[in-house]
Motif scaffolding. Structure first.
Motif, PDB file in Angstrom:
ATOM      1  N   PRO A  71       4.385   0.028   2.800  1.00 43.13           N
ATOM      2  CA  PRO A  71       3.023  -0.275   2.330  1.00 43.13           C
ATOM      3  C   PRO A  71       1.936   0.300   3.216  1.00 43.13           C
ATOM      4  O   PRO A  71       0.847   0.655   2.724  1.00 43.13           O
ATOM      5  N   GLU A  72       2.210   0.420   4.493  1.00 44.87           N
ATOM      6  CA  GLU A  72       1.197   0.918   5.411  1.00 44.87           C
ATOM      7  C   GLU A  72       0.926   2.406   5.245  1.00 44.87           C
ATOM      8  O   GLU A  72      -0.066   2.932   5.768  1.00 44.87           O
ATOM      9  N   ARG A  73       1.772   3.101   4.510  1.00 39.54           N
ATOM     10  CA  ARG A  73       1.632   4.542   4.348  1.00 39.54           C
ATOM     11  C   ARG A  73       0.948   4.939   3.043  1.00 39.54           C
ATOM     12  O   ARG A  73       0.775   6.123   2.765  1.00 39.54           O
ATOM     13  N   ILE A  74       0.548   3.945   2.226  1.00 39.36           N
ATOM     14  CA  ILE A  74       0.011   4.226   0.902  1.00 39.36           C
ATOM     15  C   ILE A  74      -1.512   4.109   0.891  1.00 39.36           C
ATOM     16  O   ILE A  74      -2.073   3.084   1.296  1.00 39.36           O
ATOM     17  N   SER A  75      -2.166   5.148   0.411  1.00 38.70           N
ATOM     18  CA  SER A  75      -3.617   5.105   0.183  1.00 38.70           C
ATOM     19  C   SER A  75      -3.919   4.649  -1.240  1.00 38.70           C
ATOM     20  O   SER A  75      -4.664   3.694  -1.459  1.00 38.70           O
ATOM     21  N   LYS A  76      -3.339   5.347  -2.219  1.00 36.57           N
ATOM     22  CA  LYS A  76      -3.534   4.998  -3.624  1.00 36.57           C
ATOM     23  C   LYS A  76      -2.233   5.265  -4.378  1.00 36.57           C
ATOM     24  O   LYS A  76      -1.396   6.065  -3.945  1.00 36.57           O
ATOM     25  N   LEU A  77      -2.101   4.594  -5.534  1.00 35.29           N
ATOM     26  CA  LEU A  77      -0.921   4.755  -6.383  1.00 35.29           C
ATOM     27  C   LEU A  77      -1.357   5.087  -7.804  1.00 35.29           C
ATOM     28  O   LEU A  77      -2.289   4.455  -8.330  1.00 35.29           O
ATOM     29  N   VAL A  78      -0.667   6.040  -8.404  1.00 38.61           N
ATOM     30  CA  VAL A  78      -0.795   6.293  -9.840  1.00 38.61           C
ATOM     31  C   VAL A  78       0.601   6.177 -10.439  1.00 38.61           C
ATOM     32  O   VAL A  78       1.510   6.931 -10.068  1.00 38.61           O
ATOM     33  N   LEU A  79       0.755   5.214 -11.346  1.00 34.52           N
ATOM     34  CA  LEU A  79       2.050   4.911 -11.954  1.00 34.52           C
ATOM     35  C   LEU A  79       1.954   5.194 -13.449  1.00 34.52           C
ATOM     36  O   LEU A  79       1.304   4.453 -14.187  1.00 34.52           O
ATOM     37  N   ALA A  80       2.578   6.278 -13.897  1.00 36.11           N
ATOM     38  CA  ALA A  80       2.455   6.704 -15.285  1.00 36.11           C
ATOM     39  C   ALA A  80       3.774   6.554 -16.034  1.00 36.11           C
ATOM     40  O   ALA A  80       4.830   6.935 -15.530  1.00 36.11           O
ATOM     41  N   ASN A  81       3.685   5.966 -17.224  1.00 36.71           N
ATOM     42  CA  ASN A  81       4.809   5.943 -18.165  1.00 36.71           C
ATOM     43  C   ASN A  81       6.050   5.299 -17.578  1.00 36.71           C
ATOM     44  O   ASN A  81       7.149   5.843 -17.655  1.00 36.71           O
TER      45      ASN A  81
END
Length: 258
Positions: free
Chosen positions: A106-116
Motif C-alpha cells: 500500500p505504501e507504494r501506490i499513488s493512484k489506482l485504475v481498475l478496469a473491467n
C-alpha cells in the motif's frame, strides 16, 4: 526479490521526472495493447509497460498460481529498475493484479485504475474458467482465440473494426498455453472482497457498458467497496482501452494527472 526469479519484461517510456504509471494488460495479451494510449500519456507521464508472467516476452510463471505472487514479481521488477512509488492502471487480469499489489504494497501506490474487473471469483465463475481450460486442451488454440474474441468484443464491434480485432487475436494466439493456464489459476483464486476497505489510494473504476465478461454491475460493486472510488462507464465491451480508446485515454489520463 529472489535472485533466481527473472524480472518481468518491460518498457519504460515518457518523461523521467514525471509520475510513474505501470500499465497491466489483460490475460492473453501483452504490453503492446497499450500502444493506443502511449502517444498521449507519454508526453506527461513516465510509463512502465509490463508483460505479465508467461505473457509477451516475460518468462513463465514460477511457484504458486496466485495473484499475490504475480504482485511480488512485479514489485521485484520495479525494485530492480529503481522505481518506488507508482500508479497502476490495469484492465481485466491487470486490474486484478493491481488490487493484489495495492493490498501487498500500500505504501507504494499513488493512484489506482481498475478496469473491467471484479474483486472476487465466485464458484460459478471458477467453473466457467475450468470449462475454458478444458476446451483449450480439447479443442485447441484457434477455438480458444475465437471464443475469447466473442467474449471481449460484440458482433457490431468485430464487424466495424476487423483489423483491430485481428491485432488482439494475434496477442491471444501468441500467448503460451502455460502462461494462460497459470493466469487462469490465479484468477480462480482471487478473493479481495473482504480487504478492499484497506485500499486508501485514490481509485478510478472503469466499466464497459457492453462488457459480457465482467458486467458493469460487478465493477460498480468494486467501486462501492473501495473508499472514495469513482466509477465511470464507457461505451464498450471488455477491453475498454482498445474499444473505447479515446474515451479511456482521456478519462484515465485526466484522473492520473489531477
Amino acid at each position: 526479490m529472489n535472485a533466481d526469479i527473472a524480472p518481468l519484461a518491460a518498457d519504460v517510456l515518457g518523461r523521467d521526472e514525471a509520475q510513474t504509471v505501470v500499465l497491466l494488460h489483460p490475460i492473453c495479451a501483452n504490453r503492446e495493447i497499450w500502444r493506443l494510449q502511449v502517444p498521449v500519456w507519454s508526453s506527461s507521464l513516465r510509463l512502465v509497460l509490463v508483460d505479465l508472467p508467461g505473457h509477451g516476452l516475460s518468462g513463465p510463471a514460477v511457484g504458486p498460481a496466485r495473484l499475490e505472487d504475480f504482485a511480488h514479481r512485479l514489485a521485484g521488477t520495479l525494485e530492480r529498475a529503481g522505481i518506488g512509488q507508482v500508479s497502476l492502471v490495469g484492465v481485466s487480469l491487470g486490474a486484478m493484479l493491481a488490487q493484489a499489489f495495492a493490498l501487498a504494497y500500500p505504501e507504494r501506490i499513488s493512484k489506482l485504475v481498475l478496469a473491467n474487473a471484479g474483486a472476487v471469483t465466485p464458484q460459478p465463475v471458477v467453473e466457467l474458467w475450468n470449462e475454458r481450460q478444458r476446451n483449450y486442451r480439447e479443442l485447441g488454440v484457434e477455438q480458444h482465440v475465437r471464443s475469447t474474441m466473442a467474449r471481449w468484443f460484440d458482433d457490431d464491434y468485430r464487424g466495424r473494426a476487423p483489423l483491430t480485432v485481428q491485432w488482439i487475436e494475434s496477442m491471444v494466439r501468441g500467448t503460451t498455453g502455460e502462461g494462460y493456464f497459470h493466469a487462469v489459476d490465479a484468477i480462480k483464486g482471487m478473493d479481495h472482497g473482504a480487504r478492499l476497505r484497506e485500499i486508501s489510494a485514490p481509485t478510478l473504476v472503469v466499466a464497459g457498458e457492453k462488457d459480457a465478461a465482467v458486467k458493469p454491475e460487478i465493477c460498480a460493486k468494486l467501486a462501492q467497496a473501495v473508499d472514495g472510488a469513482r466509477l465511470v462507464r464507457l461505451p464498450c465491451g471488455h477491453i475498454s482501452n482498445v474499444e473505447a480508446a479515446a474515451e479511456f485515454t482521456e478519462v484515465v489520463g485526466q484522473f492520473l494527472l489531477d
